[in-house]
Design a protein around this motif. Sequence first.
Motif, PDB file in Angstrom:
ATOM      1  N   ALA A   1     -70.166  85.896  20.738  1.00  0.00           N
ATOM      2  CA  ALA A   1     -68.804  86.429  20.802  1.00  0.00           C
ATOM      3  C   ALA A   1     -68.686  87.467  21.914  1.00  0.00           C
ATOM      4  O   ALA A   1     -67.680  87.496  22.643  1.00  0.00           O
ATOM      5  N   ALA A   2     -69.672  88.310  22.061  1.00  0.00           N
ATOM      6  CA  ALA A   2     -69.659  89.305  23.134  1.00  0.00           C
ATOM      7  C   ALA A   2     -69.668  88.627  24.502  1.00  0.00           C
ATOM      8  O   ALA A   2     -68.954  89.043  25.422  1.00  0.00           O
TER       9      ALA A   2
ATOM     10  N   GLU B   1     -62.822  85.765  19.420  1.00  0.00           N
ATOM     11  CA  GLU B   1     -62.233  86.080  18.114  1.00  0.00           C
ATOM     12  C   GLU B   1     -62.655  85.059  17.066  1.00  0.00           C
ATOM     13  O   GLU B   1     -62.993  85.404  15.934  1.00  0.00           O
TER      14      GLU B   1
ATOM     15  N   SER C   1     -66.236  87.123  25.133  1.00  0.00           N
ATOM     16  CA  SER C   1     -65.291  88.174  25.494  1.00  0.00           C
ATOM     17  C   SER C   1     -65.501  88.623  26.940  1.00  0.00           C
ATOM     18  O   SER C   1     -64.539  88.779  27.699  1.00  0.00           O
TER      19      SER C   1
ATOM     20  N   TYR D   1     -66.201  85.807  16.084  1.00  0.00           N
ATOM     21  CA  TYR D   1     -66.303  86.994  15.235  1.00  0.00           C
ATOM     22  C   TYR D   1     -65.840  86.715  13.805  1.00  0.00           C
ATOM     23  O   TYR D   1     -66.332  87.308  12.867  1.00  0.00           O
ATOM     24  N   ARG D   2     -64.909  85.796  13.645  1.00  0.00           N
ATOM     25  CA  ARG D   2     -64.397  85.463  12.314  1.00  0.00           C
ATOM     26  C   ARG D   2     -65.311  84.492  11.573  1.00  0.00           C
ATOM     27  O   ARG D   2     -65.100  84.222  10.403  1.00  0.00           O
TER      28      ARG D   2
ATOM     29  N   VAL E   1     -74.263  84.849  16.582  1.00  0.00           N
ATOM     30  CA  VAL E   1     -72.798  84.737  16.598  1.00  0.00           C
ATOM     31  C   VAL E   1     -72.206  85.966  17.269  1.00  0.00           C
ATOM     32  O   VAL E   1     -71.303  85.856  18.109  1.00  0.00           O
ATOM     33  N   GLU E   2     -72.701  87.130  16.924  1.00  0.00           N
ATOM     34  CA  GLU E   2     -72.193  88.367  17.523  1.00  0.00           C
ATOM     35  C   GLU E   2     -72.444  88.400  19.024  1.00  0.00           C
ATOM     36  O   GLU E   2     -71.570  88.770  19.811  1.00  0.00           O
ATOM     37  N   ARG E   3     -73.625  87.967  19.432  1.00  0.00           N
ATOM     38  CA  ARG E   3     -73.950  87.973  20.864  1.00  0.00           C
ATOM     39  C   ARG E   3     -73.144  86.918  21.619  1.00  0.00           C
ATOM     40  O   ARG E   3     -72.712  87.141  22.746  1.00  0.00           O
TER      41      ARG E   3
ATOM     42  N   ALA F   1     -76.265  85.296  12.293  1.00  0.00           N
ATOM     43  CA  ALA F   1     -75.299  86.387  12.420  1.00  0.00           C
ATOM     44  C   ALA F   1     -75.479  87.136  13.740  1.00  0.00           C
ATOM     45  O   ALA F   1     -74.496  87.451  14.425  1.00  0.00           O
ATOM     46  N   VAL F   2     -76.716  87.394  14.095  1.00  0.00           N
ATOM     47  CA  VAL F   2     -76.995  88.095  15.354  1.00  0.00           C
ATOM     48  C   VAL F   2     -76.528  87.248  16.537  1.00  0.00           C
ATOM     49  O   VAL F   2     -75.887  87.756  17.470  1.00  0.00           O
TER      50      VAL F   2
END
Length: 66
Positions: A48-49, A61, A52, A64-65, A44-46, A41-42
């Motif tokens: 995605a950032a 996106e 972006s 994030y999904r 994936v968020e990084r 999860a961590v």
Amino acid sequence: MQARIALVAAAERAAALRSHDQALRYFEQALMVTIDPTDTAVLVERAAAAASAAGHHANAESLYRR
């Protein structure tokens, strides 16, 4: 585990140097060797950032999904 640590460190270095495309690639590679759901999860968020920041908004996106 060691591979994930090295890949995350490389991604962080790339992001610090504003090489967001490279950071994204390293985060994606780290995700491939990560088993723990919390670590996933961590990452994936990084990732995605980084996507972006690199201007890959559709990819961000999608991450994030995830």
